[in-house]
Scaffold this active site. Structure first.
Site, PDB file in Angstrom:
ATOM      1  CD  GLU A 178      -3.073  -1.015   0.501  1.00 31.57           C
ATOM      2  OE1 GLU A 178      -3.279  -0.323  -0.193  1.00 31.57           O
ATOM      3  OE2 GLU A 178      -4.039  -2.344   0.012  1.00 31.57           O
ATOM      4  CB  CYS A 226      -2.277   6.552   1.924  1.00 33.93           C
ATOM      5  SG  CYS A 226      -3.550   5.822   2.675  1.00 33.93           S
TER       6      CYS A 226
END
Ligand code: NAD
Length: 466
Positions: free
Chosen positions: A248, A282
């Site tokens: 990720e 993020c």
């Protein structure tokens, strides 16, 4: 301040290094005050953690789904029982306020994701049964999983990595970010009350420890959340041992506002999509593209909403935005905003940090009339500074949104869902939201496209990768 210290002392004391062992002072990014002392672990502790994980894993895998689910539910209860203490440690170490979508919210998410992992079932799948042949796909644990995490949502991301790995019968060795070791050590101290010894161990070391995890033959898979640059280093160093990877990585999410959107109605959603965790998220909205017909109205509505959201020390209950977590990140944001200003872009709000104030506070900043090639648009700012780019045609907006190497999330904002879905279908991102941005759910798979990573987390899909 003293009462707060007393409230958080017990867990902080429990995770502090023993006398004579190496330790490192962790400072509050909002005040510069001491939060606590973190142990400094190295390769010897890593070897011990992997050995303990390997010893504990077979019995855990053999215990079966029901026993593992019960343990994860007990871990969720332990988190809830310690929620306020955990939230205060997180707030002081990471900087995020207690309230809003911040520290208390993050601790609540830890419990929610533990419970979701406990409740999710992954049965063997019959993939062929034609009268002569029967083939069944079984999902078996990998063994020991390495979990390497960032500093922005340190507790929640640790649970995202640990809970599904445990659910499937793995053991886990966790490497927290150097910036937020206390949060992760405290969380795992609480979770471990419900788990067999040795199954989950945090090794609070630097990147040398992270790199060793990614090359270690005793670890079968690495779950990594962090920057794209580190993700690429992990791909390289894991090659020799052919490790499974879930990556990720970084993003620079675009949001496209179509001309039919109502500026007043979307201002709050746009704001929190971009500024959740003071922009250090993020899948936050990091580039906003607004149609020229409503550009000025969207800028005005957003600036009005943003100006009213209080920023300050996280332990003060009224605050909803906090400091940047560390000086390096503060400097990235400051540099990008200065570059935008120098280019002639218009600062609608903020952009004027008070250098005399203690802490890494950067004011909520909105930058309009900015070129798409400007570094504040093209690079991930990971902080409270949103560029707003004007566009004329949807084709142009889609092209700009897809113009970067990363593709974590994206969003489309419109009064017409069908129109929004059509635009969404053309965006290159792991998740595309409509009239929202960055919303995650434990049953909805999450992962990046392009250089934002590979592999999926959450729900049944997440379990299949473990
Ligand atoms: P980072 O890559 O600097 O560090 C992440 C972790 O990797 C830390 O624990 C670090 O110590 C460790 N590490 C560093 N070098 C290593 C190496 N060579 N081998 C193994 N481990 C190593 O990232 P960060 O600055 O902590 O986090 C911010 C970044 O993370 C942003 O780019 C953000 O977009 C991204 N992020 C992505 C997601 C997602 O789900 N895609 C979630 C959160 C953050």
């Amino acid at each position: 301040m003293d009462t707060t210290l007393q409230q958080t002392d017990s867990l902080l004391e429990a995770i502090a290094p023993a006398p004579g062992e190496p330790g490192r002072e962790v400072l509050d990014p909002a005040t510069g005050g001491l939060v606590g002392v973190a142990p400094v672990h190295g390769l010897a502790e890593l070897e011990a953690a992997i050995a303990a994980a390997r010893a504990a894993q077979p019995a855990w895998a053999a215990a079966g789904h029901e026993a593992r689910s019960a343990a994860l539910n007990a871990a969720a209860e332990a988190v809830e029982a310690n929620a306020e203490e955990l939230a205060r440690i997180l707030s002081r170490e990471q900087g995020k306020p207690l309230n809003g979508p911040n520290a208390r919210f993050e601790v609540g998410a830890c419990a929610a994701w533990l419970r979701a992992a406990a409740a999710t079932v992954l049965e063997p799948e019959t993939v062929l049964e034609d009268g002569t042949t029967k083939a069944v796909l079984h999902y078996r644990p990998i063994g020991v999983v390495g979990a390497i995490g960032p500093w922005n949502w340190p507790m929640m991301i640790t649970v995202w990595q640990v809970a599904p790995a445990l659910r499937m019968g793995n053991a886990v060795v966790v490497k927290p970010s150097n910036y937020t070791p206390l949060s992760v050590l405290a969380l795992l101290r609480v979770i471990n009350q419900a788990l067999p010894e040795g199954l989950v161990t945090a090794v609070a070391g630097d990147r040398e420890v992270g790199a060793a995890i990614t090359a270690h033959p005793g670890i079968g898979k690495v779950m990594f959340t962090g920057s794209t640059a580190t993700g690429k280093a992990i791909i390289r160093s894991s090659a020799e041992t052919v490790k499974r990877l879930t990556l990720e990585l970084g993003g620079n999410d675009a949001g496209i506002v179509l001309p039919d959107a109502d500026p007043e109605a979307i201002a709050e959603g746009l704001f929190w999509g971009a500024f959740i965790n003071t922009g250090q998220t993020c899948a936050a909205l990091k580039r906003l593209y607004v149609h020229e017909d409503i550009y000025e109205d969207v800028c005005r509505a957003l600036a009005q909403y943003a100006a009213a959201v209080p920023m300050g020390v996280g332990l003060q209950e009224q605050n909803l935005l906090g400091p940047l977590q560390n000086r390096a990140q503060y400097e990235i944001v400051a540099r990008l905003v200065e570059a935008a200003k120098a280019s002639g872009a218009e600062v609608l709000l903020g952009g004027n940090p008070d250098e005399d104030q203690p802490g890494y506070f950067y004011p909520t900043t909105l930058v309009a009339h900015i070129d798409n090639a400007n570094p504040l648009v093209a690079q991930e700012q990971f902080g409270p500074a949103l560029p707003i780019v004007k566009y004329s045609t949807v084709e142009e907006a889609v092209e700009m949104a897809n113009g970067l190497e990363v593709g974590l999330g994206a969003s489309v904002w419109s009064a017409d869902r069908d129109k929004a879905r059509e635009v969404a279908s053309r965006l290159e991102a792991g998740t595309v939201w409509i009239n929202a941005h960055g919303v995650v759910h434990p049953m909805v798979p999450f992962g990046g496209a392009k250089h934002s990573g590979y592999g999926l987390e959450f729900g049944v899909e997440g379990l299949k990768h473990l």
